[in-house]
Design a protein around this motif. Structure first.
Motif, PDB file in Angstrom:
ATOM      1  N   VAL A 106       6.945 -18.725  54.459  1.00 37.51           N
ATOM      2  CA  VAL A 106       5.716 -18.168  53.896  1.00 37.51           C
ATOM      3  C   VAL A 106       6.130 -17.122  52.857  1.00 37.51           C
ATOM      4  CG1 VAL A 106       3.680 -16.729  54.166  1.00 37.51           C
ATOM      5  CG2 VAL A 106       3.911 -18.898  55.478  1.00 37.51           C
ATOM      6  N   PRO A 107       6.771 -16.105  53.106  1.00 36.47           N
ATOM      7  CA  PRO A 107       7.113 -15.036  52.075  1.00 36.47           C
ATOM      8  C   PRO A 107       7.908 -15.683  51.058  1.00 36.47           C
ATOM      9  CG  PRO A 107       7.499 -14.137  54.141  1.00 36.47           C
ATOM     10  CD  PRO A 107       7.333 -15.696  54.549  1.00 36.47           C
ATOM     11  N   MET A 108       8.957 -16.616  51.401  1.00 40.44           N
ATOM     12  CA  MET A 108       9.809 -17.297  50.360  1.00 40.44           C
ATOM     13  C   MET A 108       8.909 -17.884  49.452  1.00 40.44           C
ATOM     14  SD  MET A 108      12.583 -20.365  50.520  1.00 40.44           S
ATOM     15  CE  MET A 108      11.338 -21.625  51.187  1.00 40.44           C
ATOM     16  N   TRP A 109       7.879 -18.939  49.750  1.00 42.43           N
ATOM     17  CA  TRP A 109       7.208 -19.838  49.105  1.00 42.43           C
ATOM     18  C   TRP A 109       6.083 -19.164  48.257  1.00 42.43           C
ATOM     19  CZ3 TRP A 109       8.771 -23.430  46.562  1.00 42.43           C
ATOM     20  CH2 TRP A 109       9.806 -24.278  47.177  1.00 42.43           C
ATOM     21  N   SER A 110       5.510 -17.983  48.805  1.00 41.56           N
ATOM     22  CA  SER A 110       4.402 -17.351  48.097  1.00 41.56           C
ATOM     23  C   SER A 110       5.177 -16.625  46.984  1.00 41.56           C
ATOM     24  CB  SER A 110       3.909 -16.198  49.075  1.00 41.56           C
ATOM     25  OG  SER A 110       4.631 -15.210  49.651  1.00 41.56           O
ATOM     26  N   LYS A 111       6.182 -15.990  47.052  1.00 44.46           N
ATOM     27  CA  LYS A 111       6.918 -15.263  45.924  1.00 44.46           C
ATOM     28  C   LYS A 111       7.300 -16.163  44.975  1.00 44.46           C
ATOM     29  CE  LYS A 111       8.375 -11.347  48.739  1.00 44.46           C
ATOM     30  NZ  LYS A 111       7.782 -10.512  47.991  1.00 44.46           N
ATOM     31  N   ALA A 112       7.949 -17.535  45.360  1.00 40.38           N
ATOM     32  CA  ALA A 112       8.260 -18.572  44.411  1.00 40.38           C
ATOM     33  C   ALA A 112       7.048 -19.192  43.642  1.00 40.38           C
ATOM     34  CB  ALA A 112       8.981 -19.640  45.207  1.00 40.38           C
ATOM     35  N   VAL A 137      -0.714 -16.175  49.164  1.00 39.06           N
ATOM     36  CA  VAL A 137      -0.554 -16.553  47.485  1.00 39.06           C
ATOM     37  C   VAL A 137      -1.804 -16.102  46.893  1.00 39.06           C
ATOM     38  CG1 VAL A 137      -0.639 -18.391  45.938  1.00 39.06           C
ATOM     39  CG2 VAL A 137       0.873 -18.470  47.722  1.00 39.06           C
ATOM     40  N   ARG A 138      -2.992 -16.115  47.407  1.00 37.51           N
ATOM     41  CA  ARG A 138      -4.299 -15.324  46.994  1.00 37.51           C
ATOM     42  C   ARG A 138      -4.160 -13.938  46.754  1.00 37.51           C
ATOM     43  NH1 ARG A 138      -8.512 -19.483  50.051  1.00 37.51           N
ATOM     44  NH2 ARG A 138      -8.116 -21.258  48.806  1.00 37.51           N
ATOM     45  N   ARG A 139      -3.504 -13.505  47.772  1.00 44.36           N
ATOM     46  CA  ARG A 139      -3.393 -11.986  47.698  1.00 44.36           C
ATOM     47  C   ARG A 139      -2.643 -11.550  46.392  1.00 44.36           C
ATOM     48  NH1 ARG A 139       0.002  -8.054  48.649  1.00 44.36           N
ATOM     49  NH2 ARG A 139       1.841  -9.401  49.183  1.00 44.36           N
ATOM     50  N   MET A 140      -1.560 -12.332  46.309  1.00 43.18           N
ATOM     51  CA  MET A 140      -0.529 -11.902  45.307  1.00 43.18           C
ATOM     52  C   MET A 140      -1.273 -12.426  43.952  1.00 43.18           C
ATOM     53  SD  MET A 140       3.110 -13.065  47.068  1.00 43.18           S
ATOM     54  CE  MET A 140       4.054 -12.481  45.527  1.00 43.18           C
TER      55      MET A 140
END
Length: 423
Positions: A147-153, A259-262
């Motif tokens: 999840v961290p990888m894909w949310s940032k990508a 993702v929504r948080r970012m």
């Protein structure tokens, strides 16, 4: 209004002008789904040539990223390899953006999340099968870095290209297909993260493994009906299936939330298997559509619903009689209630009713108001059968169709779509 999938080589080899010319023949295209990252798939699949590609007869996907982001710098613990073509300045997403930004076509980048060429701490995030072996190139939805990888990508792709909607694919556990047929990948995942979560859910992994070993032995001995019985009746297998659904749904929920948080403007659509298969791979339509209100699935009747059925049958059975026995057991496990022989299936696939039946199941399983795209097979099919598939989709509970795919389709198939739309 419909959509169509594009691969990176389609854009780089053919160019936007040729692409726009061919989809113009279809008459009703609203959405373009360019692939962000490839899987290990032959283009076209499983054989044949790319019918209008001036550079390649076929292209083998390498599981790499085809967008201009520094995936390793974005999240060093786990990242997807960037394709060499990007490093030499060939950016298909940039080509799409330049060509389509001033048109009415809507671009929805299409991203494969759990299957690809990943680097970094893969051993702590990968899928482990029931024999303790890694399933090559597959990440586990319970992996701590996924999840961290894909949310940032995903947020990085939005920052780079401006697109705020994505179609997320490969949000599941492995099936039996890939570079080669590997049925043991279905019985997964037994990484330490999954085993810990199983224990919390009241599943005794050692007992579950006993049932899986017995099913595998029955299949090896070609006792297909008994294997199907155990698959359907084992209480431990039933708990494992629910565990997989919870794992995939939880993964998607956590990804969407992060993702929504970012970036609150980003929206994720779902690319799912047809419901007759989805349950085994961990896809729960009801729960997933509480997180996303738009999905596509692929009831390709001529191609076994998107599953490599023939590859699976041939893996376990060689004689005609045993292949028929294996196929009937397969139909029973997946509750595909068609009066169909394996010989007929090899020639024609599932009956056309499969398209409507699967779409109606999706509607019944999904949250009210979900927008449903019915995937339509646009290769290894003739114009008449393509028109039947489109008609069946339009007469079903689906809202629209999404064609797979641009690069594999003969020109006559673009024209056939146009004819169904009166163009």
């Amino acid at each position: 209004m419909s959509g169509i999938h594009l691969h990176p080589h389609d854009i780089l080899d053919e160019g936007a002008e040729r692409f726009l010319e061919l989809i113009g023949l279809m008459g009703d295209t609203e959405y373009i789904f360019p692939e962000v990252n490839t899987i290990f798939e032959r283009n076209p699949y499983p054989t044949g040539k790319l019918p209008h590609n001036p550079v390649h007869e076929f292209v083998q996907g390498q599981g790499t990223l085809h967008v201009d982001i520094d995936s390793k710098a974005i999240y060093p613990p786990l990242f997807q390899k960037v394709d060499e073509s990007i490093l030499t300045g060939q950016d298909p997403m940039a080509v799409i953006k330049t060509a389509l930004d001033e048109t009415e076509l809507k671009v929805i980048p299409w991203v494969n999340l759990l299957n690809g060429h990943f680097e970094g701490d893969v051993s702590n995030n990968g899928v482990i099968d029931f024999r303790g072996q890694p399933v090559e190139h597959w990440l586990c939805p319970n992996g701590p870095d996924v999840v961290p990888m894909w949310s940032k990508a995903l947020t990085a792709i939005t920052e780079k290209y401006g697109y705020k909607k994505f179609l997320i694919d490969r949000i599941r556990f492995p099936d039996w297909a890939g570079k080669e047929v590997r049925p043991q990948g279905i019985f997964s995942c037994f990484c330490r993260h999954c085993v810990n979560r199983m224990t919390e859910a009241g599943i005794v992994a050692s007992r579950l493994l006993e049932d899986m070993q017995l099913i595998a032995s029955l299949l090896k001995e070609q006792k297909f009906s008994k294997a199907a019985d155990l698959m359907q009746q084992s209480p431990r297998v039933k708990l494992w299936i629910e565990f997989r659904k919870d794992s995939v749904s939880s993964f998607v929920e956590r990804l969407v939330a992060e993702v929504r948080r970012m970036n609150p403007d980003i929206e994720l659509w779902l690319d799912l298997w047809p419901p007759s298969y989805a349950w085994l791979l961990g896809q729960d339509y009801g729960r997933l559509t509480r997180t996303s209100d738009t999905l596509k699935h692929f009831p390709y009747h001529k191609l076994g619903g998107g599953a490599d059925v023939q590859g699976f049958i041939r893996y376990f059975a060689q004689s005609t009689d045993k292949q028929e026995e294996a196929f009937q057991a397969f139909l029973r496990v997946f509750e595909l209630e068609y009066d169909l022989s394996y010989a007929t299936f090899q020639q024609k696939g599932y009956p056309i009713e499969f398209v409507r039946n699967e779409n109606d199941k999706v509607r019944a399983l999904s949250n009210p108001g979900t927008k449903i795209f019915s995937g339509v097979q646009m290769w290894n099919i003739g114009p008449a059968d393509l028109k039947l598939a489109i008609q069946a989709a339009r007469e079903s509970a689906a809202d629209d169709v999404l064609y797979y795919c641009y690069g594999w389709a003969e020109k006559e198939l673009f024209q056939a779509v146009g004819e169904t739309n009166g163009t």
